[in-house]
Scaffold this active site. Structure first.
Site, PDB file in Angstrom:
ATOM      1  N   TYR A 126       1.021  -1.131   0.136  1.00 12.38           N
ATOM      2  CA  TYR A 126       0.121  -0.094  -0.158  1.00 12.38           C
ATOM      3  C   TYR A 126       0.800   1.409  -0.036  1.00 12.38           C
ATOM      4  O   TYR A 126       0.331   2.248   0.223  1.00 12.38           O
ATOM      5  CB  TYR A 126      -0.925   0.061   1.135  1.00 12.38           C
ATOM      6  N   LYS A 173       4.882 -14.661   3.559  1.00 12.07           N
ATOM      7  CA  LYS A 173       5.126 -15.285   2.261  1.00 12.07           C
ATOM      8  C   LYS A 173       6.892 -15.159   2.037  1.00 12.07           C
ATOM      9  O   LYS A 173       7.213 -14.946   0.926  1.00 12.07           O
ATOM     10  CB  LYS A 173       4.526 -14.607   0.983  1.00 12.07           C
ATOM     11  N   ASP A 206      -0.673 -18.894   2.361  1.00 10.83           N
ATOM     12  CA  ASP A 206      -1.662 -19.625   1.634  1.00 10.83           C
ATOM     13  C   ASP A 206      -2.115 -20.644   2.404  1.00 10.83           C
ATOM     14  O   ASP A 206      -3.250 -20.989   2.569  1.00 10.83           O
ATOM     15  CB  ASP A 206      -1.028 -20.046   0.374  1.00 10.83           C
ATOM     16  N   ASP A 230      -5.390  -7.300   5.270  1.00  8.26           N
ATOM     17  CA  ASP A 230      -6.727  -6.924   4.433  1.00  8.26           C
ATOM     18  C   ASP A 230      -7.232  -8.151   4.077  1.00  8.26           C
ATOM     19  O   ASP A 230      -8.696  -8.219   4.030  1.00  8.26           O
ATOM     20  CB  ASP A 230      -6.255  -5.986   2.987  1.00  8.26           C
ATOM     21  N   ASP A 234     -11.080 -10.026   5.667  1.00  9.29           N
ATOM     22  CA  ASP A 234     -12.233 -10.440   4.938  1.00  9.29           C
ATOM     23  C   ASP A 234     -12.627 -11.776   5.053  1.00  9.29           C
ATOM     24  O   ASP A 234     -13.784 -12.222   5.306  1.00  9.29           O
ATOM     25  CB  ASP A 234     -12.298  -9.898   3.542  1.00  9.29           C
TER      26      ASP A 234
END
Ligand code: NAI
Length: 337
Positions: A126, A173, A206, A230, A234
């Site tokens: 971001y 990751k 993942d 983010d 969700d």
């Protein structure tokens, strides 16, 4: 009588004004010691060449140190940068705290979810640094710094201690992004060593998503870089009934802005159908943040009770109640408590 705290209220775009109205009404009925300082901000009002955030709004948040914010629209693929990002950057709101908890009476796949996503809120993907290096080739720069990673890792462990949580899971990751996520992970490990009373684990993002949909009860506090936080939050909202129920706080050293996780819901805006729960629960987080813990818990309990009874539920939860009727039911519950 308790002294009133002045809080900046930014109703926002889309369903924002409707759900903000519902929260203001519930707080008034609960005699919450809050004076709202209302500031208008909208994606539609952003003019080229002028500052994204009006001076008056910035001054209000800086003065009050606490704000409650509805969702703000962001044009997709072009147009102005996100106003949400602008707010997080302007006030250095480095920790985005997003709890997800199974609610009694709401049937979802799991009934044992009680976790908190702690998302780094200032950098990562971001950073806003994107450019076209040649026609058809664009670069987007992901920035990870030691300062921000140490700060968010420390926040996650401090949060775990303060809230009597037992485990922190660092999500990354670093197998692929060895330097950037590697640095984030290193900072989490260093923080973990300082909190031997808190269990610590690491998961690749993942695998983390797979574990979350298989067995969310194994998670407690999760700490993630910006983009993973983010997306994963969700997912965790979906585990407990959806975006209409997901609250959050954007926390900085001295300023905090509380907001629902969901967006402006343009498909139902202006129809009086929106679920105000997420913003209401965010407002309860805000009350606890300013020391009004009992009141925050009381309003939260009333909201949970209405949801559990199931007579007043909005469309996103399979019901037919509108925003106003749901808010009225919460008020009724508070009055009868
Ligand atoms: P969204 O969260 O607005 O909507 C996704 C789906 O969830 C829609 O079907 C919507 O009707 C439903 N929904 C969301 N909140 C609800 C509520 N309180 N009650 C009932 N149903 C609800 O996500 P979308 O469509 O991806 O984004 C729309 C706009 O919102 C975009 O401009 C986006 O940038 C912005 N946005 C703003 C956020 C913020 O201000 N914090 C966060 C996420 C998106």
């Amino acid at each position: 009588m308790n002294e009133h705290t002045t809080v900046t209220l930014i109703p926002g775009d889309g369903i924002g004004p409707e759900i903000a109205e519902a929260v203001v009404g519930i707080f008034a009925d609960a005699s919450a010691p809050i004076s709202w300082e209302r500031m208008e901000l909208s994606s539609a009002g952003v003019a080229e060449g002028s500052p994204l955030l009006p001076d008056e709004l910035v001054a209000s948040v800086r003065k009050n140190k606490v704000a409650l914010k509805g969702p703000l629209a962001t044009p997709i693929g072009s147009g102005h940068v996100s106003l949400n990002l602008a707010i997080r950057k302007a006030f250095n709101l480095y920790a985005n705290v997003r709890p997800a908890r199974s609610l009694a009476g709401l049937t979802t796949r799991y009934d044992n979810v009680d976790l908190v996503v702690v998302r780094e809120n200032t950098e990562g993907e971001y950073s806003g640094l994107e450019h076209e290096v040649a026609p058809g080739v664009v670069e987007s720069i992901k920035v990870i710094t030691r300062t921000a990673s140490e700060r968010i890792a420390r926040y996650a462990f401090e949060y775990a201690v303060r809230e009597n949580r037992h485990k922190v899971s660092a999500v990354h990751k670093a197998n692929i992004m060895k330097k950037s996520d590697g640095l984030f992970l290193q900072c989490c490990r260093e923080a973990a060593e300082k909190y031997p009373g808190i269990e610590y684990e690491e998961l690749i993002v993942d695998n983390c998503c797979m574990q979350l949909v298989r067995d969310p009860g194994r998670f407690d506090v999760m700490v993630l870089p910006n983009l993973y936080g983010d997306i994963v939050s969700d997912l965790t909202a979906g585990l407990v009934g959806g975006l209409g129920l997901a609250p959050s706080g954007n926390i900085g050293d001295d300023i905090s802005v509380f907001e629902s996780v969901h967006g402006t819901a343009p498909d139902i805006a202006g129809q009086g159908k929106a679920n105000p729960t997420a913003l209401l629960l965010s407002a309860c987080m805000m009350l606890r943040h300013i020391g009004e813990t009992d009141l925050g818990n009381r309003i939260e309990r009333a909201c949970y009770d209405v949801l559990a009874e199931g007579r007043f539920r909005t469309g996103d939860l399979g019901g037919t109640a509108g925003t106003e009727a749901f808010a009225g039911a919460v008020i009724g519950k508070l009055q009868s408590a």
